[in-house]
Write a protein that holds these residues in place. Sequence first.
Motif, PDB file in Angstrom:
ATOM      1  N   GLY A 205       0.685  -1.281   0.031  1.00 54.67           N
ATOM      2  CA  GLY A 205       0.048   0.059  -0.041  1.00 54.67           C
ATOM      3  C   GLY A 205       0.809   1.272   0.004  1.00 54.67           C
ATOM      4  O   GLY A 205       1.659   1.221  -0.673  1.00 54.67           O
ATOM      5  N   ASP A 206       0.474   2.008   1.054  1.00 52.09           N
ATOM      6  CA  ASP A 206       1.165   3.354   0.744  1.00 52.09           C
ATOM      7  C   ASP A 206       2.511   3.374   1.279  1.00 52.09           C
ATOM      8  O   ASP A 206       3.242   4.426   1.163  1.00 52.09           O
ATOM      9  CB  ASP A 206       0.220   4.346   1.793  1.00 52.09           C
ATOM     10  CG  ASP A 206      -1.092   4.734   1.262  1.00 52.09           C
ATOM     11  OD1 ASP A 206      -1.266   4.606   0.119  1.00 52.09           O
ATOM     12  OD2 ASP A 206      -1.879   5.439   2.139  1.00 52.09           O
ATOM     13  N   THR A 207       3.003   2.449   2.006  1.00 51.57           N
ATOM     14  CA  THR A 207       4.257   2.332   2.767  1.00 51.57           C
ATOM     15  C   THR A 207       5.298   1.542   1.675  1.00 51.57           C
ATOM     16  O   THR A 207       6.240   1.133   1.989  1.00 51.57           O
ATOM     17  CB  THR A 207       4.221   1.890   3.965  1.00 51.57           C
ATOM     18  OG1 THR A 207       3.747   0.330   3.881  1.00 51.57           O
ATOM     19  CG2 THR A 207       3.403   2.760   4.838  1.00 51.57           C
ATOM     20  N   GLN A 208       4.730   1.151   0.586  1.00 57.54           N
ATOM     21  CA  GLN A 208       5.699   0.526  -0.385  1.00 57.54           C
ATOM     22  C   GLN A 208       7.036   1.015  -0.734  1.00 57.54           C
ATOM     23  O   GLN A 208       6.994   2.519  -1.055  1.00 57.54           O
ATOM     24  CB  GLN A 208       4.779   0.365  -1.614  1.00 57.54           C
ATOM     25  CG  GLN A 208       3.881  -1.007  -1.604  1.00 57.54           C
ATOM     26  CD  GLN A 208       3.373  -1.414  -3.096  1.00 57.54           C
ATOM     27  OE1 GLN A 208       3.720  -0.629  -4.034  1.00 57.54           O
ATOM     28  NE2 GLN A 208       2.754  -2.473  -3.305  1.00 57.54           N
ATOM     29  N   VAL A 209       8.135   0.450  -0.587  1.00 62.87           N
ATOM     30  CA  VAL A 209       9.234   0.886  -1.214  1.00 62.87           C
ATOM     31  C   VAL A 209       9.776   0.092  -2.228  1.00 62.87           C
ATOM     32  O   VAL A 209       9.899  -1.089  -2.090  1.00 62.87           O
ATOM     33  CB  VAL A 209      10.351   1.226   0.075  1.00 62.87           C
ATOM     34  CG1 VAL A 209      11.640   1.399  -0.360  1.00 62.87           C
ATOM     35  CG2 VAL A 209      10.026   1.675   1.209  1.00 62.87           C
ATOM     36  N   HIS A 210       9.915   0.555  -3.606  1.00 62.27           N
ATOM     37  CA  HIS A 210      10.749  -0.020  -4.633  1.00 62.27           C
ATOM     38  C   HIS A 210      11.990  -0.047  -4.571  1.00 62.27           C
ATOM     39  O   HIS A 210      12.739   0.951  -4.801  1.00 62.27           O
ATOM     40  CB  HIS A 210      10.009   0.601  -5.891  1.00 62.27           C
ATOM     41  CG  HIS A 210       8.685   0.364  -6.091  1.00 62.27           C
ATOM     42  ND1 HIS A 210       8.292  -0.805  -6.824  1.00 62.27           N
ATOM     43  CD2 HIS A 210       7.625   0.957  -5.610  1.00 62.27           C
ATOM     44  CE1 HIS A 210       6.712  -0.698  -7.121  1.00 62.27           C
ATOM     45  NE2 HIS A 210       6.363   0.487  -6.167  1.00 62.27           N
ATOM     46  N   ALA A 211      12.665  -1.111  -4.021  1.00 62.06           N
ATOM     47  CA  ALA A 211      14.038  -1.005  -3.625  1.00 62.06           C
ATOM     48  C   ALA A 211      14.851  -1.457  -4.870  1.00 62.06           C
ATOM     49  O   ALA A 211      16.152  -1.038  -5.122  1.00 62.06           O
ATOM     50  CB  ALA A 211      14.460  -2.147  -2.416  1.00 62.06           C
ATOM     51  N   LEU A 212      14.266  -2.566  -5.597  1.00 67.69           N
ATOM     52  CA  LEU A 212      14.772  -2.725  -6.943  1.00 67.69           C
ATOM     53  C   LEU A 212      14.193  -2.707  -8.097  1.00 67.69           C
ATOM     54  O   LEU A 212      12.604  -2.981  -7.862  1.00 67.69           O
ATOM     55  CB  LEU A 212      15.342  -4.037  -6.825  1.00 67.69           C
ATOM     56  CG  LEU A 212      16.554  -4.228  -5.657  1.00 67.69           C
ATOM     57  CD1 LEU A 212      16.996  -6.005  -5.649  1.00 67.69           C
ATOM     58  CD2 LEU A 212      17.790  -3.775  -6.036  1.00 67.69           C
ATOM     59  N   ARG A 213      14.269  -2.102  -9.124  1.00 66.56           N
ATOM     60  CA  ARG A 213      13.408  -1.705 -10.207  1.00 66.56           C
ATOM     61  C   ARG A 213      13.676  -2.438 -11.425  1.00 66.56           C
ATOM     62  O   ARG A 213      13.365  -2.062 -12.521  1.00 66.56           O
ATOM     63  CB  ARG A 213      13.219  -0.300 -10.490  1.00 66.56           C
ATOM     64  CG  ARG A 213      12.953   0.474  -9.238  1.00 66.56           C
ATOM     65  CD  ARG A 213      13.083   2.078  -9.424  1.00 66.56           C
ATOM     66  NE  ARG A 213      12.869   2.800  -8.289  1.00 66.56           N
ATOM     67  CZ  ARG A 213      11.574   3.273  -8.081  1.00 66.56           C
ATOM     68  NH1 ARG A 213      10.494   2.873  -8.772  1.00 66.56           N
ATOM     69  NH2 ARG A 213      11.450   3.840  -7.210  1.00 66.56           N
ATOM     70  N   GLY A 214      14.262  -3.729 -11.291  1.00 67.28           N
ATOM     71  CA  GLY A 214      14.728  -4.470 -12.626  1.00 67.28           C
ATOM     72  C   GLY A 214      16.099  -4.307 -12.636  1.00 67.28           C
ATOM     73  O   GLY A 214      16.664  -3.689 -13.263  1.00 67.28           O
ATOM     74  N   VAL A 215      16.693  -5.384 -11.997  1.00 68.27           N
ATOM     75  CA  VAL A 215      18.225  -5.499 -12.046  1.00 68.27           C
ATOM     76  C   VAL A 215      18.618  -6.854 -12.928  1.00 68.27           C
ATOM     77  O   VAL A 215      18.096  -7.911 -12.645  1.00 68.27           O
ATOM     78  CB  VAL A 215      18.785  -5.693 -10.662  1.00 68.27           C
ATOM     79  CG1 VAL A 215      20.213  -5.902 -10.778  1.00 68.27           C
ATOM     80  CG2 VAL A 215      18.408  -4.342  -9.834  1.00 68.27           C
ATOM     81  N   ASP A 216      19.372  -6.605 -14.163  1.00 67.76           N
ATOM     82  CA  ASP A 216      19.979  -7.644 -14.528  1.00 67.76           C
ATOM     83  C   ASP A 216      21.518  -7.556 -14.469  1.00 67.76           C
ATOM     84  O   ASP A 216      22.028  -6.606 -14.349  1.00 67.76           O
ATOM     85  CB  ASP A 216      19.880  -7.459 -16.170  1.00 67.76           C
ATOM     86  CG  ASP A 216      18.402  -7.188 -16.580  1.00 67.76           C
ATOM     87  OD1 ASP A 216      17.765  -8.254 -16.016  1.00 67.76           O
ATOM     88  OD2 ASP A 216      18.082  -6.407 -17.435  1.00 67.76           O
ATOM     89  N   LEU A 217      22.158  -8.724 -13.957  1.00 67.51           N
ATOM     90  CA  LEU A 217      23.580  -8.759 -13.374  1.00 67.51           C
ATOM     91  C   LEU A 217      23.860 -10.194 -13.819  1.00 67.51           C
ATOM     92  O   LEU A 217      23.240 -11.220 -13.445  1.00 67.51           O
ATOM     93  CB  LEU A 217      23.512  -8.530 -12.034  1.00 67.51           C
ATOM     94  CG  LEU A 217      24.935  -8.395 -11.491  1.00 67.51           C
ATOM     95  CD1 LEU A 217      25.834  -7.413 -11.891  1.00 67.51           C
ATOM     96  CD2 LEU A 217      24.990  -8.257 -10.086  1.00 67.51           C
TER      97      LEU A 217
END
Lengths: 236, 387
Positions: free
Chosen positions: A20-32
């Motif tokens: 909900g409101d407290t969502q944190v997108h820490a990784l947004r699509g990492v390729d490694l």
Amino acid sequence: MSQTTPAIRCNGIKKVYGTGDTQVHALRGVDLEVHAGELLMLVGPSGCGKTTLISIIAGILDQTEGDCSLFGQDFRQLPPAERVRYRGKHIGFVFQAFNLIPTLTVAENTAIPLLINGEKREKAIARAIQCLEEVGLGSKVDAFPSQLSGGQQQRVAIARALVHDPKLVVCDEPTSALDHQTGTKVMEVLKGLAMDGKRSLVIVTHDARIFEFADRIAHMDDGHIERVEARAAQDN
Amino acid sequence: MFRVALKMLFGDRGKYLGIVIGIALASVLMINQPGIMISILKTVNGLINDVSGPDLWVMDPMVKNVDDVKPMQDTQLYRVRGVKGVAWAVPFYKGSTKVRMSNGETVQSVMVGLDDATLIGGPTEMLQGRLADLREPDGIIVDKAGAEGRLAKPSPQPGGKPIPLKVGDTLEINDQRAVVVGIARATQTFASQPTIYTTYGRAKSYALSERKMLSYVLAKAQAGESPEVVARRITHDTGLRGLTSEEFKQKNLDYMIHNTSIIVNFGFVVLIGFIVGAAVTGQIFYNFTLDNLRHFGVFKAMGTPDSVLRRMILLQALVVGFIGFGLGAGITGTFAAMKANSTDLSMTLNWQLLSASGAAVLLIVLMAALISIRKVMKLEPAIVFKG
Ligand SMILES: Nc1ncnc2c1ncn2[C@@H]1O[C@H](COP(=O)(O)OP(=O)(O)OP(=O)(O)O)[C@@H](O)[C@H]1O
Ligand SMILES: [Mg+2]
């Protein structure tokens, strides 16, 4: 180096903390990709997702989306108990705060991964002492962590991370709690012992002074890997 | 890893000692208090336990408990003897008297008068002399605690040890001579008064002022008759109350429990012991786990299975429980042993009590372990990388 088999392969990793409101997108699509025998550093500003990424790589945190495999093994396909066992066998950990157990001797602390893997105590301690000699602490095996300096404690942690001969070692800010000289010494020990041509190291760091130890450096920002540079290119 | 768990526990000396002492204190309370209570309750039925032979006690219907003697006419004895199913019946006197010692001091004592012919109802364990010696002129038997305690002769030197009564010594009861012919073991009375045994006939002469002397009729059911049935028949036929020994003991215990707050009082202390034990040790143990949460996280990240972590915590809890209980039981037991030889009212320490308090301690540490285990199970291994 680039010709070696990938030890770690991450595709489109996303991690969302909370709901909900407290969502944190820490990784947004990492390729490694990290190769066997390679020392990769993860760098970037605070909060960009470095710790989150190595936690997922080490199998102690689940990604929200994407695939991540370690030597061809996807953690999420393993039943929980298998997954714990896999971690115990194949991964070594080094922490910023050392995380040694104060009531255990240096040798006992070092032996813990072997004990977790069901090794007999005598054998585990003997192997631990051998490792401690390699990190230059052969004379401190019976000391308690509180009797050691920060740099010595981190060398114990390095011995602990390597004692069970893991395929991957993950380190979060291993030198941040140390002064420059000690940090460099610790990195020398770590790199000297850990790099056997097959083992991979992923090191999260802020500490530009140790960049020189990296084979490649992945620069992160806001949940992305911006660019990956090979150290050889920067060296001149 | 279990050795690691123990080292973690013993290494944190402050908390380890705190938990062990907490459990030890709780154990002491939980063993000692019921122990004293059982001892007190036992004294209530001391007289009945000490009397072997008869299985029926007949008394005035108004009697509320064994000490609440309502004397009956001597003729009631013959009515009891006439009830069908009664093998034999003998008179039994229980009263109170003042014994005057050689130095002139008087001591309030319990006097028991036994059937002159059979001496039924007498003490079962004679330490000096024989029960039959009661038939000698002016013969009395004194219980050991009384002989060594209140009835002991003062030492000739000031401050010296009193000299216990022995066979051949004389006392005075109601201005009449009484000669000690034996020393017997008897259950302590609650008020710790000496007990003096004599014959029914002589008790009558010692207790001149009493009009009615028959405290109880002790009787035996005929072989093949159930004591309960005969007891009911006595009640029905004589208008007295007939009880089996067991029924009478139960009646006394019921009286004690209903008319005093003994269970509530002792139960309260036991409950406090349990709650304080659970709260204090549970709290310290939980704090101990919290202090080590980071280490448990490290173990978890490094691949320790949950089952092993659970057992590590359980081991820590069981060890403190075991050591704490051992310490508490040891302390209580030592005190009990030290007092066992004294004639004071001491505590009863039996295996039932030890296993009940042991179970309570087990419950305490298991609860503590459970709360800690829950915390560790919910722990995310990813916390190891958090600053
Ligand atoms: N358990 C969590 N719950 C909610 N948000 C979290 C959690 N862990 C991390 N975050 C958030 O996710 C983002 C990435 O965190 P992460 O710890 O991976 O960053 P980082 O690059 O390691 O930072 P630093 O250099 O300060 O250690 C941050 O915004 C952080 O606040
Ligand atoms: Mg971080």
